[in-house]
Design a protein around this motif. Structure first.
Motif, mmCIF file in Angstrom:
data_model
loop_
_atom_site.group_PDB
_atom_site.id
_atom_site.type_symbol
_atom_site.label_atom_id
_atom_site.label_comp_id
_atom_site.label_asym_id
_atom_site.label_seq_id
_atom_site.Cartn_x
_atom_site.Cartn_y
_atom_site.Cartn_z
ATOM 1 N N LYS A 134 56.616 39.781 -7.916
ATOM 2 C CA LYS A 134 55.749 40.410 -8.702
ATOM 3 C C LYS A 134 55.544 39.782 -10.009
ATOM 4 O O LYS A 134 54.740 40.369 -10.698
ATOM 5 C CB LYS A 134 56.385 41.853 -9.071
ATOM 6 N N LYS A 135 55.892 38.636 -10.286
ATOM 7 C CA LYS A 135 55.766 38.143 -11.456
ATOM 8 C C LYS A 135 56.083 38.729 -12.756
ATOM 9 O O LYS A 135 55.155 38.700 -13.664
ATOM 10 C CB LYS A 135 54.306 37.443 -11.750
ATOM 11 N N ALA A 136 57.077 39.400 -12.680
ATOM 12 C CA ALA A 136 57.586 40.148 -13.771
ATOM 13 C C ALA A 136 57.888 39.323 -14.829
ATOM 14 O O ALA A 136 58.355 38.168 -14.849
ATOM 15 C CB ALA A 136 58.641 41.256 -13.408
ATOM 16 N N ASP A 137 57.840 39.939 -16.383
ATOM 17 C CA ASP A 137 58.179 39.348 -17.573
ATOM 18 C C ASP A 137 59.786 39.386 -17.522
ATOM 19 O O ASP A 137 60.207 38.232 -18.242
ATOM 20 C CB ASP A 137 57.483 39.639 -18.560
ATOM 21 N N ALA A 138 60.207 40.331 -17.017
ATOM 22 C CA ALA A 138 61.707 40.817 -17.211
ATOM 23 C C ALA A 138 62.052 41.736 -16.062
ATOM 24 O O ALA A 138 61.525 42.459 -15.607
ATOM 25 C CB ALA A 138 61.866 41.385 -18.703
ATOM 26 N N TYR A 139 63.471 41.770 -15.890
ATOM 27 C CA TYR A 139 64.059 42.520 -14.795
ATOM 28 C C TYR A 139 64.698 43.517 -15.810
ATOM 29 O O TYR A 139 65.715 43.338 -16.603
ATOM 30 C CB TYR A 139 65.075 42.009 -13.896
ATOM 31 N N LEU A 140 64.602 44.917 -15.216
ATOM 32 C CA LEU A 140 65.242 45.921 -15.655
ATOM 33 C C LEU A 140 66.448 46.261 -14.719
ATOM 34 O O LEU A 140 66.356 46.802 -13.628
ATOM 35 C CB LEU A 140 64.648 47.242 -15.908
ATOM 36 N N LEU A 141 67.814 45.916 -14.882
ATOM 37 C CA LEU A 141 68.684 46.084 -14.158
ATOM 38 C C LEU A 141 69.585 47.291 -14.260
ATOM 39 O O LEU A 141 70.299 47.699 -15.445
ATOM 40 C CB LEU A 141 69.896 44.875 -14.314
ATOM 41 N N LEU A 142 69.176 48.317 -13.266
ATOM 42 C CA LEU A 142 69.645 49.535 -13.530
ATOM 43 C C LEU A 142 70.705 49.955 -12.597
ATOM 44 O O LEU A 142 70.712 49.747 -11.600
ATOM 45 C CB LEU A 142 68.381 50.692 -13.260
ATOM 46 N N GLY A 143 71.884 50.434 -13.187
ATOM 47 C CA GLY A 143 72.864 50.917 -12.311
ATOM 48 C C GLY A 143 73.939 49.858 -11.977
ATOM 49 O O GLY A 143 74.104 48.825 -12.820
ATOM 50 N N THR A 144 75.112 50.294 -11.285
ATOM 51 C CA THR A 144 76.121 49.546 -11.224
ATOM 52 C C THR A 144 75.995 48.459 -10.135
ATOM 53 O O THR A 144 77.089 47.736 -9.788
ATOM 54 C CB THR A 144 77.315 50.504 -10.930
ATOM 55 N N PHE A 145 74.918 48.737 -9.355
ATOM 56 C CA PHE A 145 74.645 47.524 -8.181
ATOM 57 C C PHE A 145 75.946 47.725 -7.095
ATOM 58 O O PHE A 145 76.705 46.699 -7.251
ATOM 59 C CB PHE A 145 74.427 46.113 -8.855
#
Lengths: 508, 362
Positions: free
Chosen positions: B237-248
């Motif tokens: 998605k050509k994102a500028d940043a990833y928002l890492l949400l949760g404990t994965f």
């Protein structure tokens, strides 16, 4: 200084207040200047320390100081947060500006050599007098303890000066307000407590000055018990005493005048009563002289006549003086020939002068009008009195009578070469019943009323009397009189030649 | 002769010191703070210490969990004698439903046998499994770190439940990121399939819309680790940043759980896209930046509520549930270096800076 009391007090108070204000301003300014400079230094040092700590925190993260980005924002923040701070910067040990609140300074050398030297010496505060700046310096250490840079914060001297000026202005304004308020209060108090009573005092004195003899004004004390109240009470008391004394004096004067008048009336009456039998004696003596008398009886009769006439002269003098004193003197206003009058008087006295071998002369200035209006007999009496006195007190030499005009007054003078009068006793000559001892110490005959009558008559004629004399050098008795020229007669008898008329009338 | 004044002086000095000491002692006794310490600590009506059972959704190895518990103790304060029992549901390391159910059962037994005076649950799983079933019972319950809404767990109007809700500092986090990478505005949300993130994602999307200049380019709920790795590497998605949400809680190819620390290490070593998150554990484990929720603040507010329940006798339902707003800016400098980002001094000074990854720390 021609200022009023209130102005003087206000001026003195103003000077005192201004001096106090200046003193306080100077003291506070000095204290403020020192304290404010110290406070700014202390604050600048704290800010420098804060910058140093921030930088140490960053370098503590393992970032080399050369790799730090954006620290100039911290410097700018400091300058924005503290208005009195001029600049904040981070300097390398060699003095290169690494970060600065002014971006254009980054990469340049430190502003002054003094600062670079100060960095090496580890000084914390520095004053650059040439540019008027204070600097606070705080070293920055790397985690290994080595000094990697210094945080420097500067503030200008003008902040202190500005603050000082503001303080001075405020103090001056406040001081002026206080001074004005103080002076206003002082003015009101002066008016109420001092000037108003003093003004009352001055008004009373002014009233007395312009109303002589009226000491009735009194100043209200208004219930004062201070020094001014005491002064007002004293003045009031003084006025009361003066008023009382004045009343006593008036009463005494009236009593004296009344007594004097009574005395004069008595003397006049007595003189009149004495003169009548004297005339009878003289008439009887004259009758006796016309009878057949031997030489001895004739000599006695002549002595009686001489003594009687002398006594009659005395009585006439007393009567004349009493008349004048009792206010019964009335001057005649009639036209007479002044020249003739003077000649007649001289003529009456020339035989006596010849008897003493004296030269009797007269001089009437040409501008003296012949016909005048006045009291001729009284004028004749004055002249007779002065000439007979001059003959009496002159043993040799001459007696000279002069008449001249001085303005509107006619001046008569009788100059003799007699014994003269002691100057210290001249003032007594005109007193009644006073016999001034002659310069030769001999007592001459007379009542002592002659000159007093001369003075009274001359003054009654609107003139004055006087004498110029010194012992042994004769005397000049003079008097003036206001004699109105009789125009018609003057026009008829006026001579074209204005030269004085001098004629010796008697010579031995 | 010389001894007399000295004796007199000593006598006066002794009297002065004695009176001074008495005065100070009296002052200390009358001082309310000191007097409080002298009072005996509060105990349960039976005369025993208060019993508090703390159920963690995760494990004590996480700062997030530990800090909440530490904050709880702080909020409870002094003057109260407490006996704690702590049970970990450990869902971050093992989210196998059977294993989780077993640990929930242990907790249930403990509640029955030990009879705690108060139940304190941290994070959504513990709330869902242990507080939700006890709504309107006699056991006072306090929670913290709840991501879902109060209504979702049926806690609205519950008489025996109060607590603290956790809301993410999304806008603040993106602004912090923009200080490191100016212009970064396209955010891709990456999470696992845990249901309790639904409401968090909704909130984040709403915040992005309202903030302006920030867009959520994609929200990916990933189950498998390989899918996650692919997304991270390809950045479709050509994102500028990833928002890492949760404990994965990702599954590996063998179906096993991939450990959180391994996921983070892989990201740090392979991702070239800046990443953001909301929890301090993530930043410590290599996420670039985030304005994190204060676990200590969460726990402190929960502890304060517990104190009012136990000491003041307040009903939990009478204490309003609240959201904490305190955020802590955090930055991982090692990750920044890996991404060739040089943080400005202002960011370094205003953030908690982690200089290394947890796995490289000695």
């Amino acid at each position: 200084m021609n200022y009023g009391l209130r102005t003087k007090i206000l001026l003195i108070t103003s000077v005192v207040i201004i001096t106090i204000c200046i003193g306080i301003t100077w003291t506070v300014s000095s204290y403020y200047s020192a304290t404010y400079a110290e406070t700014l230094q202390s604050r600048s040092l704290a800010i420098a320390k804060s910058l140093a700590l921030q930088m140490e925190r960053i370098t503590g993260l393992g970032i080399q100081i050369e790799s730090v980005v954006g620290f100039e924002e911290q410097c700018v923040e400091v300058v924005r947060a503290y208005p009195n701070i001029d600049a904040a910067m981070i300097l390398s040990p060699r003095g290169t500006v690494l970060f600065h609140s002014d971006n254009s300074q980054i990469g340049t050398l430190a502003p002054t050599e003094d600062l670079i030297r100060s960095l090496n010496r580890g000084e914390f505060t520095l004053k650059l007098t040439d540019v008027g700046e204070y600097l606070a310096v705080e070293p920055i250490f790397a985690p290994d303890g080595s000094q990697v840079a210094s945080a420097v914060v500067s503030f200008s001297q003008h902040y202190i000066d500005d603050g000082l000026n503001r303080l001075r202005f405020s103090m001056l304004a406040i001081g002026t307000c206080i001074a004005l308020l103080g002076l206003l209060i002082l003015t009101l108090m002066l008016n109420h407590f001092i000037m108003r009573p003093i003004k009352g005092l001055m008004n009373a004195i002014r009233y007395i000055r312009f109303n002589p003899g009226d000491y009735s004004p009194r100043i209200e004390t208004q219930g004062r018990h201070d020094e001014i109240g005491a002064m007002i009470e004293s003045v009031n008391q003084l006025l009361s005493e003066i008023q009382h004394r004045e009343a006593e004096l008036i009463t005494a004067k009236e009593t004296s005048d009344q007594a004097n008048k009574s005395k004069s009336v008595f003397l006049a009456a007595m003189s009149h009563d004495l003169r009548t039998p004297m005339h009878a004696i003289l008439s009887m003596n004259e009758l006796m002289l016309s009878t057949q008398l031997n030489d001895r009886q004739r000599r006695f009769t002549h002595n009686i006549e001489k003594a009687g006439r002398w006594l009659l002269g005395i009585i006439n003098d007393i009567l004349e003086f009493a008349k004048i004193e009792s206010g019964k003197l009335e001057l005649l206003v009639s036209k007479f020939d002044l020249h003739l009058l003077v000649n007649d008087v001289i003529g009456l006295q020339e035989e006596i002068a010849l008897g003493k071998k004296l030269v009797l002369s007269q001089q009437i200035n040409a501008d003296v009008p012949r016909m005048v209006i006045g009291d001729g007999p009284r004028l004749m009496q004055i002249l007779t009195n002065l000439i007979s006195n001059a003959i009496r007190y002159t043993d040799q030499g001459s007696v000279h009578v002069q008449v001249l005009l001085a303005g509107s007054e006619t001046v008569f003078s009788v100059t003799d070469t007699g014994i003269g009068v002691d100057p210290e006793k001249v003032h007594l000559l005109w007193e009644p019943f006073v016999q001034v001892a002659a310069a030769d110490g001999q007592r001459r005959s007379g009542t002592g009323l002659g000159l007093a009558i001369v003075k009274q008559l001359a003054e009654a004629m609107g003139g004055t009397v006087g004498v110029d004399t010194s012992p042994g050098k004769g005397a000049t008795f003079w008097f003036t009189a206001r004699l109105e020229p009789a125009e018609t007669h003057q026009a008829v008898h006026q001579q074209p030649d204005a030269s004085p008329e001098i004629s010796p009338v008697a010579s031995p | 002769m010389l001894g007399v004044p000295w004796s007199l002086g000593e006598h006066i000095l002794k009297r002065f010191l004695t009176r001074l000491m008495m005065f100070c002692l009296l002052g200390l006794i009358l001082n309310p703070a000191f007097a409080g310490d002298l009072r005996p600590p509060s105990r349960a009506p039976e005369g025993r210490p208060w019993r508090i059972l703390h159920i963690m959704s995760y494990d004590v190895g996480l700062d997030w969990s530990n800090s909440q518990f530490a904050g709880f103790k702080l909020g409870l304060g002094r003057g109260i004698e407490v006996e704690y029992k702590v049970l970990e549901l450990d869902t971050k390391r093992d989210d196998n439903p059977l294993a989780v159910a077993e640990r929930v059962k242990q907790a249930e037994n403990l509640i029955k046998t030990w009879a705690p005076d108060l139940l304190y649950a941290s994070d959504d799983m513990a709330i869902e499994k242990l507080i939700h079933p006890r709504v309107n019972t006699s056991l006072p319950c306090v929670f913290s770190g709840m991501n879902r809404s109060v209504a979702y767990y049926g806690l609205t109007g519950a008489k025996n439940v109060t607590g603290v809700l956790e809301q993410e500092h999304f806008i603040e986090t993106v602004r912090l990121l923009q200080q490191l990478r100016p212009g970064a505005s396209r955010i891709q949300v990456i999470s696992d399939q845990s249901a309790y993130w639904d409401e968090s994602i909704q909130r984040i999307e709403a915040l992005a819309r309202s903030a302006g200049g920030i867009s959520i380019v994609s929200t990916d709920r990933i189950e498998r680790y390989t899918d996650f790795q692919r997304v991270i590497l390809q950045n479709p998605k050509k994102a500028d940043a990833y928002l890492l949400l949760g404990t994965f809680s990702f599954k590996n190819e063998r179906g096993g759980d991939v450990q959180f620390k391994d996921v983070q290490q892989w990201i740090a070593e392979n991702s070239h896209v800046p990443d953001i998150s909301f929890w301090s554990d993530r930043i410590k484990h290599g996420t670039l930046v985030g304005v994190t929720v204060s676990a200590l603040d969460q726990g402190h507010k929960a502890g304060d509520a517990a104190r009012r329940i136990l000491l003041e006798g307040r009903s939990p339902g009478s204490i309003a549930m609240e959201v904490t707003h305190k955020g802590i800016a955090m930055l991982n400098l090692a990750r920044a270096r890996a991404l060739s980002i040089t943080p400005r001094a202002g960011v370094l000074l205003s953030s908690v800076v982690e200089t290394r990854y947890t796995w490289t720390k000695k």
